[in-house]
Design a protein around this motif. Structure first.
Motif, mmCIF file in Angstrom:
data_model
loop_
_atom_site.group_PDB
_atom_site.id
_atom_site.type_symbol
_atom_site.label_atom_id
_atom_site.label_comp_id
_atom_site.label_asym_id
_atom_site.label_seq_id
_atom_site.Cartn_x
_atom_site.Cartn_y
_atom_site.Cartn_z
ATOM 1 N N PHE A 149 0.790 -1.241 0.000
ATOM 2 C CA PHE A 149 0.000 0.000 0.000
ATOM 3 C C PHE A 149 0.825 1.295 0.000
ATOM 4 C CE2 PHE A 149 -2.528 3.192 2.478
ATOM 5 C CZ PHE A 149 -3.349 3.575 1.422
ATOM 6 N N PRO A 150 1.826 1.447 0.904
ATOM 7 C CA PRO A 150 2.510 2.762 0.946
ATOM 8 C C PRO A 150 3.117 3.153 -0.400
ATOM 9 C CG PRO A 150 3.100 1.433 2.858
ATOM 10 C CD PRO A 150 2.324 0.528 1.942
ATOM 11 N N THR A 202 2.469 6.405 -5.715
ATOM 12 C CA THR A 202 2.648 6.542 -7.170
ATOM 13 C C THR A 202 1.814 7.721 -7.664
ATOM 14 O OG1 THR A 202 0.836 5.005 -7.547
ATOM 15 C CG2 THR A 202 3.062 4.096 -7.703
ATOM 16 N N SER A 203 2.253 8.296 -8.779
ATOM 17 C CA SER A 203 1.488 9.419 -9.343
ATOM 18 C C SER A 203 0.240 8.881 -10.031
ATOM 19 C CB SER A 203 2.347 10.163 -10.356
ATOM 20 O OG SER A 203 2.586 9.323 -11.469
ATOM 21 N N GLU A 248 -7.520 10.963 -0.262
ATOM 22 C CA GLU A 248 -6.474 9.961 -0.096
ATOM 23 C C GLU A 248 -7.054 8.557 -0.149
ATOM 24 O OE1 GLU A 248 -4.018 10.714 3.275
ATOM 25 O OE2 GLU A 248 -3.091 12.398 2.218
ATOM 26 N N PRO A 249 -6.305 7.601 -0.667
ATOM 27 C CA PRO A 249 -6.794 6.221 -0.672
ATOM 28 C C PRO A 249 -7.003 5.731 0.751
ATOM 29 C CG PRO A 249 -4.468 6.315 -1.290
ATOM 30 C CD PRO A 249 -4.962 7.727 -1.252
ATOM 31 N N ILE A 250 -7.898 4.769 0.903
ATOM 32 C CA ILE A 250 -8.282 4.324 2.244
ATOM 33 C C ILE A 250 -7.320 3.269 2.784
ATOM 34 C CG2 ILE A 250 -10.144 3.247 3.578
ATOM 35 C CD1 ILE A 250 -12.122 4.438 1.559
ATOM 36 N N ASN A 258 -5.604 2.562 -3.805
ATOM 37 C CA ASN A 258 -5.760 1.509 -2.795
ATOM 38 C C ASN A 258 -5.121 0.226 -3.283
ATOM 39 O OD1 ASN A 258 -7.967 2.760 -0.919
ATOM 40 N ND2 ASN A 258 -8.677 3.109 -3.021
ATOM 41 N N THR A 259 -4.874 -0.687 -2.373
ATOM 42 C CA THR A 259 -4.547 -2.055 -2.768
ATOM 43 C C THR A 259 -5.760 -2.928 -2.443
ATOM 44 O OG1 THR A 259 -3.442 -2.448 -0.659
ATOM 45 C CG2 THR A 259 -2.073 -1.749 -2.517
#
Ligand code: NAI
Ligand code: MG
Length: 497
Positions: free
Chosen positions: A66-67, A72-73, A148-150, A178-179
Motif C-alpha cells: 500500500f505505501p 505513485t502518481s 487519499e486512498p483508504i 488503494n490495494t
C-alpha cells in the motif's frame, strides 16, 4: 458452425492457487473446488478453496504494497490501468470462451461483459487524472481537501457477470491508490483468476490479490480481517446484511450493490409497440434474467395490454435457447443446478399463487447439454403483491402487471423493498419527467432499458444497496478526505480575540 472447443487449447491452469503478492501459490491447505461448465457438467479446472490463512497472507501482502502504491502518481496508475485494458482486449476471445464455459451464458453476451470491463479500466484510467483535490483561500492562508486512498479494500463479487464485476471493483479502487484483496464467486472464478495472470505482468506485487473460495470461508475471513479498511460487495441482500454487520463491527466503510426488481412501465402513448416489446424482453431476459438490474416487472397500460401481450409472447417464443458457445444463442443456461431449482421453484410458486402463465415455464433440453438448466423465457400475468412480482427470481421470468390509474401504478412500481432500476416508455416528455421524479430507483431509463454508457452512475436505493459505481463519484467511495489548512507563519492562535 463448429461450437465445440477443446478445453485443453484454452491455456487454463489445471489448478488456480490463490494469487498473492504477484504470484499464484502452488497449493491451498484446505484443498480445491472444481470449476465446472454448468451446461455440460464438464470439469474445467480446480480452484483453491482459500481460508483464513490465505486471506491473512493476502491482506498482509496488500498492506505491504500500500505505501508505495499510494505514493505513485496518478499518471503511473492511469498508465497501468490502460495496459490492463489493452491486455484484456488482446485476450478477448479466449477470456470470452472461458467465461462462457464457466457460467453458461450466451457467448455474444459474455463478450460484451469483457468489452464493458475494458471500458471500466479505461474510464477510471482517465477519471483519476482529473480527480482533483479542492481548496480555497481562507483568512491568513488557505486549505486543501485532499482525497487519499483508504488502504486495503476487501471486495467480494457474484457470479452473474464476473468480468464486469471484477472491473467495477478493481478499476476505481486501484485508480484511487488503494490495494485490493478480491474474492470471486465460487461458481465463476476462472475469468478473474485469468485476469490475475495479466495483472501479474502489469502491476507491482501485492497491489492486487485474489483469494478464490466459498463465501462462508474466504468471504467471511476477508470481511472480518482487521487489516481491511474498506469493504465493497455485490450480491444478495441476505449476504449484504452480513457484510454490513462485519463492517459495523470494525467501523469500516461498506458499499453494497444488492438485488432488484426493476419496474419497466409502458404508457398508452408509445409509438412503436414492437420496439418496446424488444426492449422489455432484453430488460428481463438479458443474462438469462440473472441480473440485478433486470426489468423483471412490466407495467402495461390497459389500453394496449392485449395487443402488447400478443406481440410479447410471440417475440419471447422466438428467443433462441441453445448452446452457450453458439453465437446465435440468446438464452443460455443458468449458472448452477441450485439456481435452476430456485428459478423453477419460483415458476411453481407463481402458478400456485394463481398467476397466469402466458408463455414458457419449463426447462428445455439442449442437445449435448442435457446437464444444464436451460429455462424457457417465461411470462406471467400477475398482481403486484404476488411473490413472483416482489422477490428477485434471477432467472428468465417476467411478471406483467396491468395498470389503468397512474397514481396506483406509481405506488405499485415503488411497492417493493428494492430500488435499483426502472424504465419508462412514453412519447410525452412531461410524463417521462414526472415518472422519473417519482420512481424510487438508482437508475431510470427513458424509452430504453439497461443503458449503462460508461460513466453513468449505477447503484441502488432502499434494499438495493448504497454507493454509486461505474462513475466518477465511485472514486469518493475509495478515498477519504483529509483537510490540510495552511498559514505562512505561526501567529496568534486563530481563535484568539
Ligand atoms: P450470494 O450473495 O450468496 O453470493 C455473492 C458473493 O458473496 C459470492 O462471492 C459468495 O461467495 C459471497 N458470500 C456468500 N456468503 C458470504 C459470507 N458469509 N461472507 C462473505 N461473503 C459471502 O448470492 P448467491 O447465493 O450466489 O445468489 C442468491 C441470490 O442472490 C440470487 O438468486 C440473486 O437473487 C441474488 N444475487 C444478486 C446479485 C446482484 O448482482 N445484486 C448477484 C448474485 C446473486
Ligand atoms: Mg462454473
Amino acid at each position: 458452425m463448429n461450437i465445440s472447443v477443446s478445453i485443453s487449447n484454452l491455456g487454463l491452469m489445471p489448478i488456480y492457487g490463490p494469487f498473492i503478492g504477484g504470484t499464484f501459490r502452488d497449493s491451498a491447505p484446505n484443498g480445491t473446488f472444481p470449476a465446472i461448465d454448468p451446461a455440460t457438467g464438464e470439469h474445467l479446472a480446480d480452484v483453491a478453496r482459500c481460508g483464513a490463512a490465505e486471506v491473512d497472507e493476502a491482506v498482509r501482502a496488500a498492506r505491504a504494497a500500500f505505501p508505495a502504491w499510494k505514493a505513485t502518481s496518478v499518471e503511473v496508475r492511469s498508465a497501468l490501468l490502460l495496459k490492463l485494458a489493452d491486455a484484456i482486449e488482446r485476450d478477448l476471445e479466449r477470456l470470452t470462451i472461458i467465461d462462457t464455459l464457466d457460467v453458461g451464458r450466451a457467448r455474444s453476451e459474455v463478450r460484451g461483459d469483457h468489452l464493458k470491463a475494458i471500458s471500466q479500466f479505461r474510464y477510471f484510467a482517465g477519471a483519476i487524472l482529473t480527480y482533483e483535490d479542492y481548496g480555497r483561500p481562507i483568512p491568513n492562508g488557505y486549505f486543501v481537501a485532499r482525497r487519499e486512498p483508504i488502504g486495503v479494500c476487501g471486495q467480494i463479487i457474484p457470479w452473474n457477470v464476473p468480468a464486469i464485476m471484477a472491473a467495477f471493483k478493481l478499476a476505481p479502487a486501484l485508480a484511487a491508490g488503494n490495494t485490493v484483496v478480491l474474492k470471486p464467486d465460487e461458481n465463476a472464478s476462472l475469468s478473474t483468476m485469468e485476469l490475475a495472470r495479466h495483472i501479474a505482468e502489469i502491476f507491482p506485487p501485492g497491489v492486487v490479490n485474489i483469494v478464490p473460495g466459498y463465501g462462508h470461508e474466504a468471504g467471511a475471513a476477508l470481511t472480518a480481517h482487521p487489516g481491511v479498511s474498506k469493504l465493497s460487495f455485490t450480491g444478495s441482500g441476505e449476504i449484504g446484511r452480513i457484510i454490513s454487520h462485519a463492517g459495523a463491527d470494525r467501523l469500516v466503510p461498506v458499499s453494497l450493490e444488492l438485488g432488484g426488481k426493476g419496474a419497466n412501465i409502458v404508457f398508452p402513448d408509445i409509438e412503436d409497440v414492437d420496439a418496446v416489446v424488444d426492449n422489455a424482453l432484453v430488460a428481463s431476459m438479458y443474462c438469462n434474467g440473472q441480473s440485478c438490474l433486470a426489468g423483471s416487472r412490466l407495467f402495461l397500460h390497459d389500453s394496449l395490454y392485449d395487443d402488447f401481450m400478443h406481440c410479447l409472447s410471440v417475440a419471447a417464443k422466438r428467443l433462441t435457447i441453445g448452446a452457450p458457445m453458439n453465437e446465435t444463442t440468446r438464452i443460455g443456461c443458468l449458472v448452477s443446478e441450485k439456481q435452476g431449482q430456485r428459478v423453477l421453484g419460483y415458476i411453481d410458486a407463481g402458478k400456485k399463487e394463481g398467476a397466469g402463465l402466458v408463455v414458457g415455464g419449463g426447462r428445455k433440453s439442449v442437445a449435448g447439454h442435457e446437464f444444464g438448466y436451460f429455462i424457457e423465457p417465461t411470462v406471467f400475468e400477475v398482481r403486484n403483491e404476488m411473490r413472483i412480482a416482489q422477490e428477485e427470481i434471477f432467472g428468465p421470468v417476467l411478471s406483467v402487471v396491468r395498470w389503468k390509474d397512474y397514481e396506483t401504478m406509481i405506488q405499485e412500481a415503488n411497492g417493493t423493498v428494492y430500488g435499483l432500476s426502472a424504465g419508462v416508455y412514453t412519447s410525452s416528455i412531461a410524463t417521462a419527467m414526472d415518472a422519473a421524479n417519482r420512481l424510487e430507483a438508482g437508475s431510470i431509463w427513458i424509452n430504453q432499458f439497461s443503458n449503462l454508457a460508461t460513466g453513468v452512475p449505477f447503484g441502488g436505493v432502499k434494499e438495493s444497496g448504497h454507493g454509486s459505481e461505474h462513475c466518477r463519484e465511485t472514486l469518493n467511495l475509495y478515498t477519504h478526505v483529509k483537510a490540510v489548512t495552511f498559514q505562512g507563519r505561526v501567529a496568534a492562535p486563530w481563535y484568539a480575540v
